[in-house]
Design an enzyme around this catalytic site. Structure first.
Site, mmCIF file in Angstrom:
data_model
loop_
_atom_site.group_PDB
_atom_site.id
_atom_site.type_symbol
_atom_site.label_atom_id
_atom_site.label_comp_id
_atom_site.label_asym_id
_atom_site.label_seq_id
_atom_site.Cartn_x
_atom_site.Cartn_y
_atom_site.Cartn_z
ATOM 1 N N GLN A 131 0.828 -1.202 0.000
ATOM 2 C CA GLN A 131 0.000 0.000 0.000
ATOM 3 C C GLN A 131 0.869 1.262 0.000
ATOM 4 O OE1 GLN A 131 -1.779 0.831 3.808
ATOM 5 N NE2 GLN A 131 -3.588 1.771 2.903
ATOM 6 N N GLY A 132 0.779 2.056 -1.038
ATOM 7 C CA GLY A 132 1.572 3.284 -1.124
ATOM 8 C C GLY A 132 0.720 4.503 -0.841
ATOM 9 N N SER A 134 1.199 6.635 2.662
ATOM 10 C CA SER A 134 1.930 7.622 3.465
ATOM 11 C C SER A 134 3.190 8.124 2.766
ATOM 12 C CB SER A 134 2.347 6.997 4.798
ATOM 13 O OG SER A 134 1.254 6.408 5.428
ATOM 14 N N GLU A 248 -9.398 -1.292 5.660
ATOM 15 C CA GLU A 248 -8.131 -1.499 6.354
ATOM 16 C C GLU A 248 -8.353 -1.387 7.868
ATOM 17 O OE1 GLU A 248 -5.078 1.303 5.321
ATOM 18 O OE2 GLU A 248 -3.616 0.371 6.652
HETATM 19 C C1 LIG Z 1 3.457 -0.760 11.486
HETATM 20 C C2 LIG Z 1 3.043 0.270 10.492
HETATM 21 C C3 LIG Z 1 2.734 -0.109 9.206
HETATM 22 C C4 LIG Z 1 2.366 0.860 8.259
HETATM 23 N N1 LIG Z 1 2.109 0.437 6.979
HETATM 24 C C5 LIG Z 1 1.822 1.369 6.031
HETATM 25 C C6 LIG Z 1 1.645 0.967 4.669
HETATM 26 O O1 LIG Z 1 1.730 -0.217 4.319
HETATM 27 N N2 LIG Z 1 1.396 1.912 3.760
HETATM 28 C C7 LIG Z 1 1.287 3.241 4.086
HETATM 29 O O2 LIG Z 1 1.030 4.051 3.192
HETATM 30 N N3 LIG Z 1 1.450 3.656 5.355
HETATM 31 C C8 LIG Z 1 1.726 2.749 6.341
HETATM 32 N N4 LIG Z 1 1.930 3.151 7.647
HETATM 33 C C9 LIG Z 1 1.915 4.586 7.954
HETATM 34 C C10 LIG Z 1 0.725 5.039 8.791
HETATM 35 O O3 LIG Z 1 -0.451 5.084 8.027
HETATM 36 C C11 LIG Z 1 1.099 6.418 9.366
HETATM 37 O O4 LIG Z 1 2.194 6.222 10.247
HETATM 38 C C12 LIG Z 1 -0.043 7.058 10.107
HETATM 39 O O5 LIG Z 1 -1.072 7.412 9.236
HETATM 40 C C13 LIG Z 1 0.417 8.308 10.882
HETATM 41 O O6 LIG Z 1 1.105 9.187 10.067
HETATM 42 P P1 LIG Z 1 2.549 9.747 10.469
HETATM 43 O O7 LIG Z 1 3.402 8.591 10.837
HETATM 44 O O8 LIG Z 1 3.019 10.623 9.369
HETATM 45 O O9 LIG Z 1 2.305 10.591 11.805
HETATM 46 P P2 LIG Z 1 1.793 12.092 11.896
HETATM 47 O O10 LIG Z 1 0.623 12.279 11.013
HETATM 48 O O11 LIG Z 1 2.967 13.004 11.695
HETATM 49 O O12 LIG Z 1 1.312 12.169 13.401
HETATM 50 C C14 LIG Z 1 2.212 12.390 14.498
HETATM 51 C C15 LIG Z 1 1.390 12.514 15.768
HETATM 52 O O13 LIG Z 1 0.521 13.648 15.681
HETATM 53 C C16 LIG Z 1 -0.828 13.266 15.893
HETATM 54 N N5 LIG Z 1 -1.724 14.050 15.032
HETATM 55 C C17 LIG Z 1 -1.542 14.341 13.730
HETATM 56 N N6 LIG Z 1 -2.575 15.060 13.260
HETATM 57 C C18 LIG Z 1 -3.439 15.217 14.284
HETATM 58 C C19 LIG Z 1 -4.710 15.835 14.439
HETATM 59 N N7 LIG Z 1 -5.305 16.446 13.405
HETATM 60 N N8 LIG Z 1 -5.322 15.763 15.655
HETATM 61 C C20 LIG Z 1 -4.743 15.143 16.700
HETATM 62 N N9 LIG Z 1 -3.522 14.531 16.626
HETATM 63 C C21 LIG Z 1 -2.894 14.558 15.441
HETATM 64 C C22 LIG Z 1 -0.886 11.791 15.530
HETATM 65 O O14 LIG Z 1 -1.955 11.140 16.193
HETATM 66 C C23 LIG Z 1 0.474 11.303 16.007
HETATM 67 O O15 LIG Z 1 0.430 11.018 17.383
HETATM 68 C C24 LIG Z 1 2.290 2.222 8.618
HETATM 69 C C25 LIG Z 1 2.588 2.605 9.929
HETATM 70 C C26 LIG Z 1 2.978 1.660 10.853
HETATM 71 C C27 LIG Z 1 3.306 2.113 12.244
#
Ligand SMILES: Cc1cc2nc3c(=O)[nH]c(=O)nc-3n(C[C@H](O)[C@H](O)[C@H](O)COP(=O)(O)OP(=O)(O)OC[C@H]3O[C@@H](n4cnc5c(N)ncnc54)[C@H](O)[C@@H]3O)c2cc1C
Length: 386
Positions: A131-132, A134, A248
């Site tokens: 899945q692409g 993030s 998902e």
């Molecule tokens: C094990 C694992 C597998 C994954 N697999 C995939 C995958 O296959 N494909 C893919 O595309 N992605 C994948 N991801 C990515 C995942 O979808 C993102 O990590 C997730 O959506 C959070 O985005 P971020 O890491 O950029 O954190 P950020 O968005 O930067 O968030 C950082 C912190 O800020 C908080 N925050 C952000 N915005 C708000 C708001 N509006 N209100 C309150 N709090 C907020 C969040 O809750 C978090 O605590 C995976 C992640 C993990 C951990």
């Protein structure tokens, strides 16, 4: 005997005759799950037999239409299938992002040709998907994504970077969100499918706190994606993306139901005499776990008859993942200092500690708990925005 009773009897008899004993054990590590794909290998003969027998009957995707590789089960029949599988602790014959995520999106948004082609491949375990979504800087705020597909007539030229792409180094194809119009934030994204062996695709594994590397940075450098590999309309990929996210989140919420080593019963059995406070925590947990399982069952029933609230997967995801984190905290507490062991054969390479650390990601992957609570507040509780 009603039709459904007869159906249950037949399914039970088929499972008894065809599910090998080794496949009636909890999944303990990644190799216990069969993920399919071009480079797939079976852990043992039982895993191969179980997969092939199910695949021939359409049981890898029991409720998909027969034309797309499924068994064409109705909602009520699929529920019986799940119940009978659970009754004998049968492992899923095939684990796949294709089944849990892309498949439902294709069933809703794909062309007939795409359904026959891609769904069939998924059902037969031929292609492993990743899945692409993030990107660095676009996780919770996914719609800000910048990977760009430039129109070159009969193909898009895709450039950009994804991150946290689970199993990108093992996957054959990717379903990918790509900006195709920079002037429109929401209606400027397209949902593209392409081969990870395409020229210009590269991956770099990222190591987790648990020691495993289940995901990667994924780079696209002038990748050519043929125009017929779009799902849904040009620039309307956000609709497909959101629909897929619902599935998902529903899938991820399933970990709330526990199973295997993570069950509280297993923790108790290992720990022997427990302190009364811990016993009380375990009992409280079991009540919450049972309530969660009842809620999941109700939710699935509502979804299958088209009555589920569209934002409900967010609630399920929040409850299921927070519960799973609590489960692993309790398993660690019940195991005492021995749970922290990291390397020995006796602890299967620190399976308890590594499993516990892995759960830290549960409330991040597929959308964070904070984001789930925001959605619940707005769309289910109808609370005013900040
Ligand atoms: C094990 C694992 C597998 C994954 N697999 C995939 C995958 O296959 N494909 C893919 O595309 N992605 C994948 N991801 C990515 C995942 O979808 C993102 O990590 C997730 O959506 C959070 O985005 P971020 O890491 O950029 O954190 P950020 O968005 O930067 O968030 C950082 C912190 O800020 C908080 N925050 C952000 N915005 C708000 C708001 N509006 N209100 C309150 N709090 C907020 C969040 O809750 C978090 O605590 C995976 C992640 C993990 C951990």
């Amino acid at each position: 005997m009603s039709d459904l009773e007869a159906f249950r009897r037949d399914i039970r008899a088929w499972l008894e005759a065809n599910c090998p004993a080794e496949m009636r054990q909890p999944v303990r590590d990644d190799a216990d799950a069969f993920w399919g794909g071009r480079r797939a290998t079976f852990k043992n003969e039982a895993q191969r037999l179980w997969f092939e027998r199910c695949m021939e009957k359409g049981y890898t995707v029991p409720d998909w239409p027969v034309a797309y590789g499924g068994a064409g089960m109705s909602a009520a029949e699929a529920k019986i299938w799940r119940e009978e599988m659970a009754r004998i602790n049968a492992r899923p014959p095939l684990s796949s992002f294709g089944i849990w995520m892309l498949g439902p999106a294709l069933l809703k948004f794909g062309t007939e040709e795409q359904k026959v082609h891609y769904l069939g491949q998924i059902a037969r375990g031929e292609i492993r998907w990743c899945q692409g979504y993030s990107e660095p800087g676009s996780g919770s705020d996914l719609v800000s994504l910048q990977t760009f597909g430039e129109d070159h007539g009969n193909y898009w030229l895709v450039n950009g970077q994804k991150i946290w792409t689970s199993y990108a180094d093992k996957a054959d194809w990717i379903f990918c969100l790509v900006r195709t119009d920079r002037t429109n934030k929401y209606q400027g994204i397209s949902f593209l499918l392409f081969d990870m062996e395409s020229e210009g695709v590269s991956t770099k594994p990222i190591r987790l706190i648990s020691g495993a590397s289940p995901f990667c940075e994924t780079f696209f450098d002038n990748v050519k994606v043929p125009k017929d590999q779009i799902v849904g309309e040009l620039n309307r990929g956000w609709d497909v993306a959101k629909y897929l996210l619902g599935h998902e989140r529903e899938m991820i919420s399933g970990m709330g139901g526990g199973g295997g080593e993570a069950t509280i019963g297993a923790a108790m059995a290992r720990a022997g005499a427990l302190d009364p406070l811990l016993r009380a925590d375990l009992a409280l947990f079991d009540v919450d776990a049972l309530a969660f399982m009842a809620m999941s069952e109700k939710f699935l029933d509502e979804v299958k008859v088209g009555k589920g609230h569209p934002a409900q997967p967010n609630m399920m995801k929040y409850a299921g993942t927070e519960l799973n984190k609590r489960r692993h905290e309790l398993v660690m507490a019940a195991g005492g200092s021995r749970s922290l062991e990291w390397d020995s054969e006796e602890t299967r390479g620190g399976a308890t500690a590594r499993g516990w650390l892995r759960t830290k990601a549960n409330s991040i992957e597929g959308g964070t708990s904070e984001i789930m609570l925001n959605v619940i507040a707005k769309r289910i509780l109808d609370l005013p925005g900040a």
